[in-house]
Design a protein around this motif. Structure first.
Motif, PDB file in Angstrom:
ATOM      1  N   LEU A  88      44.506  44.903  44.930  1.00 44.53           N
ATOM      2  CA  LEU A  88      45.568  44.493  44.012  1.00 44.53           C
ATOM      3  C   LEU A  88      46.797  43.978  44.763  1.00 44.53           C
ATOM      4  O   LEU A  88      47.437  43.024  44.324  1.00 44.53           O
ATOM      5  N   HIS A  89      47.116  44.594  45.893  1.00 40.90           N
ATOM      6  CA  HIS A  89      48.243  44.120  46.713  1.00 40.90           C
ATOM      7  C   HIS A  89      48.042  42.647  47.083  1.00 40.90           C
ATOM      8  O   HIS A  89      48.961  41.831  46.931  1.00 40.90           O
ATOM      9  N   PHE A  90      46.863  42.303  47.572  1.00 36.11           N
ATOM     10  CA  PHE A  90      46.618  40.915  47.970  1.00 36.11           C
ATOM     11  C   PHE A  90      46.491  39.991  46.770  1.00 36.11           C
ATOM     12  O   PHE A  90      46.927  38.836  46.823  1.00 36.11           O
ATOM     13  N   TYR A  91      45.901  40.480  45.675  1.00 37.31           N
ATOM     14  CA  TYR A  91      45.825  39.666  44.468  1.00 37.31           C
ATOM     15  C   TYR A  91      47.234  39.280  44.012  1.00 37.31           C
ATOM     16  O   TYR A  91      47.513  38.111  43.733  1.00 37.31           O
ATOM     17  N   CYS A  92      48.121  40.254  43.937  1.00 33.58           N
ATOM     18  CA  CYS A  92      49.496  39.986  43.493  1.00 33.58           C
ATOM     19  C   CYS A  92      50.222  39.077  44.475  1.00 33.58           C
ATOM     20  O   CYS A  92      50.971  38.181  44.057  1.00 33.58           O
ATOM     21  N   SER A  93      50.008  39.280  45.749  1.00 35.49           N
ATOM     22  CA  SER A  93      50.640  38.433  46.761  1.00 35.49           C
ATOM     23  C   SER A  93      50.247  36.974  46.548  1.00 35.49           C
ATOM     24  O   SER A  93      51.094  36.073  46.564  1.00 35.49           O
ATOM     25  N   LEU A  94      48.969  36.740  46.307  1.00 34.32           N
ATOM     26  CA  LEU A  94      48.490  35.372  46.089  1.00 34.32           C
ATOM     27  C   LEU A  94      48.937  34.824  44.736  1.00 34.32           C
ATOM     28  O   LEU A  94      49.311  33.658  44.623  1.00 34.32           O
ATOM     29  N   LEU A  95      48.912  35.658  43.712  1.00 33.70           N
ATOM     30  CA  LEU A  95      49.361  35.219  42.391  1.00 33.70           C
ATOM     31  C   LEU A  95      50.796  34.717  42.459  1.00 33.70           C
ATOM     32  O   LEU A  95      51.136  33.682  41.883  1.00 33.70           O
ATOM     33  N   MET A  96      51.628  35.441  43.188  1.00 25.90           N
ATOM     34  CA  MET A  96      53.052  35.109  43.236  1.00 25.90           C
ATOM     35  C   MET A  96      53.337  33.835  44.026  1.00 25.90           C
ATOM     36  O   MET A  96      54.354  33.181  43.790  1.00 25.90           O
ATOM     37  N   THR A  97      52.469  33.465  44.949  1.00 22.98           N
ATOM     38  CA  THR A  97      52.702  32.230  45.706  1.00 22.98           C
ATOM     39  C   THR A  97      51.875  31.057  45.186  1.00 22.98           C
ATOM     40  O   THR A  97      52.248  29.911  45.415  1.00 22.98           O
ATOM     41  N   ASP A  98      50.792  31.327  44.493  1.00 26.33           N
ATOM     42  CA  ASP A  98      49.900  30.247  44.044  1.00 26.33           C
ATOM     43  C   ASP A  98      50.214  29.734  42.641  1.00 26.33           C
ATOM     44  O   ASP A  98      49.770  28.653  42.269  1.00 26.33           O
ATOM     45  N   GLN A 107      47.123  33.126  33.398  1.00 29.14           N
ATOM     46  CA  GLN A 107      46.116  33.717  34.283  1.00 29.14           C
ATOM     47  C   GLN A 107      45.658  35.076  33.746  1.00 29.14           C
ATOM     48  O   GLN A 107      44.473  35.403  33.780  1.00 29.14           O
ATOM     49  N   TYR A 108      46.603  35.857  33.243  1.00 27.20           N
ATOM     50  CA  TYR A 108      46.274  37.166  32.666  1.00 27.20           C
ATOM     51  C   TYR A 108      45.383  36.989  31.428  1.00 27.20           C
ATOM     52  O   TYR A 108      44.375  37.690  31.278  1.00 27.20           O
ATOM     53  N   ASP A 109      45.739  36.044  30.574  1.00 26.00           N
ATOM     54  CA  ASP A 109      44.927  35.781  29.375  1.00 26.00           C
ATOM     55  C   ASP A 109      43.518  35.326  29.741  1.00 26.00           C
ATOM     56  O   ASP A 109      42.541  35.729  29.102  1.00 26.00           O
ATOM     57  N   LEU A 110      43.406  34.491  30.767  1.00 28.45           N
ATOM     58  CA  LEU A 110      42.077  34.068  31.231  1.00 28.45           C
ATOM     59  C   LEU A 110      41.278  35.261  31.741  1.00 28.45           C
ATOM     60  O   LEU A 110      40.074  35.366  31.493  1.00 28.45           O
ATOM     61  N   PHE A 113      39.909  37.124  28.822  1.00 26.97           N
ATOM     62  CA  PHE A 113      38.745  36.402  28.305  1.00 26.97           C
ATOM     63  C   PHE A 113      37.521  36.655  29.188  1.00 26.97           C
ATOM     64  O   PHE A 113      36.424  36.914  28.691  1.00 26.97           O
ATOM     65  N   ASP A 114      37.708  36.581  30.520  1.00 27.46           N
ATOM     66  CA  ASP A 114      36.590  36.813  31.444  1.00 27.46           C
ATOM     67  C   ASP A 114      36.056  38.236  31.309  1.00 27.46           C
ATOM     68  O   ASP A 114      34.842  38.451  31.263  1.00 27.46           O
ATOM     69  N   ARG A 115      36.967  39.204  31.240  1.00 28.18           N
ATOM     70  CA  ARG A 115      36.563  40.602  31.092  1.00 28.18           C
ATOM     71  C   ARG A 115      35.745  40.781  29.819  1.00 28.18           C
ATOM     72  O   ARG A 115      34.712  41.436  29.810  1.00 28.18           O
ATOM     73  N   ARG A 137      38.465  31.436  41.641  1.00 27.18           N
ATOM     74  CA  ARG A 137      38.724  31.744  40.228  1.00 27.18           C
ATOM     75  C   ARG A 137      39.322  33.144  40.150  1.00 27.18           C
ATOM     76  O   ARG A 137      38.668  34.092  39.750  1.00 27.18           O
ATOM     77  N   LYS A 138      40.569  33.264  40.527  1.00 26.99           N
ATOM     78  CA  LYS A 138      41.194  34.591  40.640  1.00 26.99           C
ATOM     79  C   LYS A 138      41.236  35.337  39.320  1.00 26.99           C
ATOM     80  O   LYS A 138      41.164  36.558  39.299  1.00 26.99           O
ATOM     81  N   HIS A 139      41.331  34.613  38.198  1.00 23.23           N
ATOM     82  CA  HIS A 139      41.320  35.311  36.916  1.00 23.23           C
ATOM     83  C   HIS A 139      39.983  36.002  36.690  1.00 23.23           C
ATOM     84  O   HIS A 139      39.929  37.093  36.123  1.00 23.23           O
ATOM     85  N   ARG A 140      38.880  35.404  37.172  1.00 22.40           N
ATOM     86  CA  ARG A 140      37.566  36.053  37.060  1.00 22.40           C
ATOM     87  C   ARG A 140      37.535  37.314  37.916  1.00 22.40           C
ATOM     88  O   ARG A 140      36.975  38.338  37.517  1.00 22.40           O
ATOM     89  N   MET A 141      38.139  37.217  39.081  1.00 20.90           N
ATOM     90  CA  MET A 141      38.210  38.377  39.966  1.00 20.90           C
ATOM     91  C   MET A 141      38.975  39.514  39.280  1.00 20.90           C
ATOM     92  O   MET A 141      38.543  40.665  39.318  1.00 20.90           O
ATOM     93  N   LEU A 142      40.118  39.182  38.675  1.00 22.04           N
ATOM     94  CA  LEU A 142      40.938  40.203  38.014  1.00 22.04           C
ATOM     95  C   LEU A 142      40.195  40.811  36.829  1.00 22.04           C
ATOM     96  O   LEU A 142      40.211  42.034  36.631  1.00 22.04           O
TER      97      LEU A 142
END
Length: 178
Positions: A88-98, A107-110, A113-115, A137-142
């Motif tokens: 989660l630390h790295f996911y958030c780090s990438l979310l905030m810069t990407d 991204q959260y809504d996607l 949907f994926d979940r 596809r980071k939303h799929r990862m989340l």
């Protein structure tokens, strides 16, 4: 078939935003400590952060031991959650810069949907683990990360508690020149 409102992820959008805000501060401290410029962090180290995201996914999966058909070793729930929070630390780090702040909700809504799609299609834990390696596809990862943790019995309270513990540990490591 009746319409069902999609269930939220294991962490609410507000919780995710709070964790991401804390991650920005942590990343800033790490960069200051290591002499990394914001440009280097966002661009030059992007691939390293992507690799770290995948490595942490692997470490979390490894700790579940659910795919290890050859082993009788038991899962340590605290270790699984600890590795999930490292991811989660790295996911958030990438979310905030990407993504821009305006794109975070999308991204959260996607991810919701994926979940929902994973759940509706009866995705197994092994299938969800493979989704954790879909770095493009980071939303799929989340979405997969959330459903894995839910299926393993964790709650948002567990995630927040372990995040706070790991975040404090990361600051301690900065002070100790880890």
């Amino acid at each position: 078939m009746t319409y069902q409102e999609p269930r939220p992820l294991i962490v609410s959008f507000a919780t995710l935003q709070d964790i991401c805000a804390k991650q920005v501060v942590l990343d800033r401290h790490i960069c200051e400590d290591k002499g990394i410029t914001p440009h280097e962090f966002q661009y030059d180290l992007h691939a390293k952060r992507e690799i770290s995201l995948l490595v942490e996914a692997g470490e979390m999966i490894n700790e579940t031991k659910t795919f290890k058909y050859w082993s009788y070793k038991r899962t340590d729930p605290a270790r699984v959650l600890e590795e999930a929070i490292d991811w989660l630390h790295f996911y958030c780090s990438l979310l905030m810069t990407d993504y821009t702040e305006a794109q975070h909700a999308h991204q959260y809504d996607l991810a919701i949907f994926d979940r929902q799609s994973f759940e509706r299609n009866g995705e197994t834990l092994d299938g969800l683990y493979l989704q954790l390696f879909q770095a493009d596809r980071k939303h799929r990862m989340l979405g997969a990360w959330s459903l894995v943790l839910e299926r393993l019995g964790y709650t948002e309270t567990d995630v927040i508690g372990m995040y706070e513990k790991k975040n404090a540990e990361n600051y301690r490591r900065i002070l100790e020149a880890y």
